[in-house]
Design a protein around this motif. Structure first.
Motif: not given
Length: 308
Positions: A190-191, A194-197, A202-207, A247-255
């Motif tokens: 999921s990260a 949702f790279s760039g969207r 993902r990029e903001t999460n990386e920062m 529809a978000e970056v954190f979906r798969d780590e939460a699951v």
């Protein structure tokens, strides 16, 4: 909403972080809103910091009409570890606490990059101990504490639950992890999707993770209190409610975290809301998916509290 996600529409710099912090401060709810027509009394407090750390600002919303000590939601705000205060998102949180019949205590942890790990989790730990020690002053039952964290706060809440287990207290009866920021690896499916969207991508999460961890990123020196996905053992944790949008970056780590809680013999309720983006319930509170989300959270709190 979870720290005004539209403000994160492009990669952040330190100058932009200052702007987002100011925007967040300008949108804080007033005491009048938090009082809920007299059902709550608002207190500004300071908790002693860990060791030589500075005092930690706390906000206590005490229920005014309960004849017996009330349960309490210990709230840890979102904002990617880089934005937010004890009043962030508190208008939404007080409405949830009110429906659950609970007091609300919100902690203001220090923010990265000025204050990297372990400053945020240490402040959350200090605030929780202060709450336990001073609960009687606010008609709060220290034996009925539920952690509630959203986004970055969800990661901190998960880390704090691990810390309480490892240090044999304080005792918690539950942890509610809303779209939690759990894995500094930032490399799930999921990260990548949702790279760039997205509202938080993902990029903001990386920062944000780099601001928190610096040169320790993706090394063995990263504590599981900072990145709970790294915890080797998830046994003996309080019951968890975990929800996240599909529809978000954190979906798969939460699951993955919920699955590992079950594998460790723990109790977890998982909701993956179809089409939900990061902070959808704050951005569009009247949407059917948002109303269903809030209903599920309140229902879980009622079922949890009925056991204590």
């Amino acid at each position: 909403m979870v720290q005004s996600p539209h403000l994160f529409a492009e990669p952040l710099t330190l100058d932009k972080i200052a702007h987002v912090r100011q925007h967040d401060a300008d949108s804080h709810p007033s005491n009048t809103v938090l009082e809920c027509q007299g059902r709550y009394r608002i207190h500004e407090q300071l908790a002693p910091g860990v060791s030589s750390d500075p005092d930690v600002p706390m906000l206590v919303c005490e229920r005014t009409s309960s004849p017996v000590p009330t349960p309490v939601m210990y709230f840890i705000h979102g904002g990617g570890m880089i934005v937010g205060t004890r009043r962030s998102e508190l208008d939404v949180m007080i409405a949830l606490a009110d429906q659950a019949g609970a007091a609300l205590v919100s902690v203001e942890y220090r923010l990265a990059p000025e204050h990297p790990d372990p400053a945020p989790i240490n402040d959350c730990w200090a605030g929780l101990h202060w709450l336990v020690d001073n609960a009687h002053e606010f008609n709060i039952d220290p034996g009925r504490i539920v952690l509630y964290g959203a986004s970055a706060g969800g990661g901190l809440a998960a880390g704090l639950a691990l810390m309480c287990r490892d240090r044999q207290g304080p005792e918690l009866i539950g942890q509610m992890l809303v779209c939690p920021m759990l894995d500094e690896g930032n490399d799930s499916t999921s990260a990548i999707q949702f790279s760039g969207r997205g509202a938080w991508y993902r990029e903001t999460n990386e920062m944000a993770w780099s601001a928190l961890l610096g040169d320790r990123r993706r090394t063995a020196s990263v504590s599981h209190y900072a990145s709970p996905a790294y915890a080797q053992d998830l046994a003996d944790l309080p019951p968890a409610f975990i929800d996240v949008g599909s529809a978000e970056v954190f979906r798969d780590e939460a699951v993955a975290y919920a699955s590992r809680l079950w594998a460790s013999g723990g109790r977890a309720e998982l909701h993956v809301w179809p089409g939900g983006f990061h902070g959808y319930d704050f951005v569009a509170p009247s949407a059917s998916i948002s109303r269903a989300t809030v209903h599920a959270r309140v229902d879980w709190l009622h079922r949890l509290l009925s056991q204590f």
